[in-house]
Design a protein around this motif. Structure first.
Motif, short mmCIF file in Angstrom:
data_model
loop_
_atom_site.label_atom_id
_atom_site.label_comp_id
_atom_site.label_asym_id
_atom_site.label_seq_id
_atom_site.Cartn_x
_atom_site.Cartn_y
_atom_site.Cartn_z
N ASN A 1 0.96 -1.02 0.01
CA ASN A 1 0.65 -0.19 -0.12
C ASN A 1 1.20 1.41 -0.01
O ASN A 1 0.51 1.96 -0.46
CB ASN A 1 -1.25 -0.13 0.95
N SER B 1 0.63 3.51 -2.79
CA SER B 1 0.50 5.36 -2.54
C SER B 1 1.35 6.11 -3.28
O SER B 1 1.16 7.38 -3.54
CB SER B 1 0.12 5.36 -0.84
N LYS C 1 0.97 6.36 -7.17
CA LYS C 1 -0.10 7.15 -7.15
C LYS C 1 0.08 8.52 -6.84
O LYS C 1 -0.23 9.73 -7.52
CB LYS C 1 -1.11 6.79 -7.34
N TRP C 2 0.71 8.74 -5.84
CA TRP C 2 1.35 10.35 -5.39
C TRP C 2 1.78 11.71 -6.52
O TRP C 2 1.99 12.09 -7.17
CB TRP C 2 1.21 10.87 -4.53
N GLU D 1 -3.29 2.99 -6.70
CA GLU D 1 -4.43 3.74 -5.60
C GLU D 1 -3.86 4.27 -4.83
O GLU D 1 -2.58 3.41 -3.94
CB GLU D 1 -5.74 2.72 -5.06
N ILE D 2 -4.09 5.47 -3.75
CA ILE D 2 -4.01 5.90 -2.92
C ILE D 2 -4.32 5.29 -1.76
O ILE D 2 -5.71 5.43 -1.55
CB ILE D 2 -4.04 6.72 -2.47
N GLU E 1 -4.38 8.51 2.99
CA GLU E 1 -5.04 9.53 2.78
C GLU E 1 -4.61 10.51 3.35
O GLU E 1 -4.00 12.22 2.39
CB GLU E 1 -6.79 9.66 2.08
N VAL F 1 -0.92 11.76 2.53
CA VAL F 1 -0.19 12.66 1.57
C VAL F 1 -1.66 13.77 1.22
O VAL F 1 -0.74 14.61 0.51
CB VAL F 1 -0.90 10.93 -0.05
#
Length: 354
Positions: free
Chosen positions: A39, A43, A46-47, A119-120, A125, A128
């Protein structure tokens, strides 16, 4: 190609990357294969994608125009430099002989396929959001509360995994665990929950931290917290009491040095017990880690690159041998060495008394 305007940024990246042992396309492919299992990694990729780092490669442009990227995103140059460093580790980016920073063209499709599936993670979240706010030009860094949020989200799980693996390999022997410098008890509480049959203790020099821990642990029967005058002045009655002692980023808060803390940990651990030393890399010589506040910031922020509160923290290349030699001087033998969250800045050393 990076222009002369961006020479300072490139020179910092180039100097940082010298001597890295992580080379070859095998590592590149391994990194991408690992993305769907992490994860944190998903993440992070994706960021980077959300802020536009991969826009060029999607259009068939394989050279990263860093100064243009900084201008378009409004991100701090120091943040972008660190972002690029994290991708150089895996060779997702390469530095050419003329200073260009490139995506390897032959693996561009692999990269985009992986990123499209990333995906984040919901639990990251908030991290981020903090990262994006603090990375912007003109931001003033981040608060202690935000720093704690990042630490719990990014470092805690992997640190816990190192400790769990050590305990499980010694199952039947481990009865008592001590977490030195337990702070708010995050790692201590997780260990107590993972091992309800074990006796788990945490200690800290901060009375307010221990009060917080006692409140949080009210319903947990197998954990106890203690305030100590210093990490080098633990109870004389604790000698050879513990089977596992953890030192999670326990660089000193006062005038003591790291060696004194480790020697005290060696005193209280059983002869066949384990000391798990998890440190941030601040200086390439562990003897010189004197706990500037920014050292902690620098360590907890490496993967997501939330900017450190102090830009003067050493960026020296990390030398694992330095720490292993240092631990040997403390009377320990390193049985295992682990990188925390794919970082070159956070290392876990599983040690026994030599």
């Amino acid at each position: 190609m990076i222009t002369c305007v961006n020479n300072a940024l490139f020179n910092g990246i180039r100097d940082w990357s010298k001597g890295m042992e992580l080379t070859g396309r095998e590592l590149y492919r391994k990194y991408l294969r690992f993305a769907n299992k992490s994860n944190l990694l998903q993440s992070s990729l994706k960021w980077f994608d959300n802020v536009g780092l991969f826009d060029g490669v999607r259009k068939g442009e394989y050279t990263v125009k860093l100064q243009e990227f900084i201008h378009n995103t409004g991100l701090k140059q120091s943040y972008v430099s660190a972002m690029v460093q994290s991708l150089l580790v895996s060779r997702i980016l390469d530095i050419g002989c003329y200073g260009e920073v490139d995506f390897p063209e032959e693996y561009a499709d692999d990269l985009i396929d992986v990123i499209n599936e990333c995906e984040i993670a919901p639990e990251l979240e908030n991290v981020v959001d903090v990262m994006y706010a603090c990375a912007r030009i003109g931001s003033e860094g981040y608060t202690p509360e935000q720093r704690s949020l990042v630490w719990r989200a990014i470092i805690l799980d992997e640190a816990l995994e190192v400790v769990k693996t050590t305990i499980e390999r010694s199952e039947g022997v481990v009865r008592k665990i001590l977490d030195i410098n337990c702070s708010h008890g995050d790692l201590t509480m997780r260990l107590a929950e993972e091992f309800p049959a074990k006796i788990v203790h945490g200690c800290d020099i901060s009375t307010s931290n221990i009060q917080h821990c006692n409140t949080k642990s009210y319903d947990t029967q197998n954990v106890t917290f203690f305030t100590v005058p210093s990490f080098t002045e633990l109870s004389p009655n604790w000698s050879k009491t513990y089977d596992v002692v953890t030192l999670l980023q326990a660089v000193p808060h006062d005038n003591t040095n790291t060696k004194e803390i480790i020697l005290e940990a060696a005193r209280i651990v059983q002869d066949d017990g384990h000391i798990i030393y998890i440190e941030p890399e601040v200086d390439d010589n562990p003897r010189d880690n004197k706990f500037p506040e920014s050292a902690y910031d620098h360590a907890v922020s490496y993967w997501y690159r939330i900017p450190s509160g102090d830009s003067d923290v050493s960026e020296s290349d990390y030398q694992v041998d330095n720490t292993e030699n240092f631990l040997r001087d403390c009377g320990l033998r390193v049985e295992g060495h682990h990188l925390i969250h794919c970082s070159i800045r956070n290392h876990a050393f599983v040690c026994v008394k030599d």
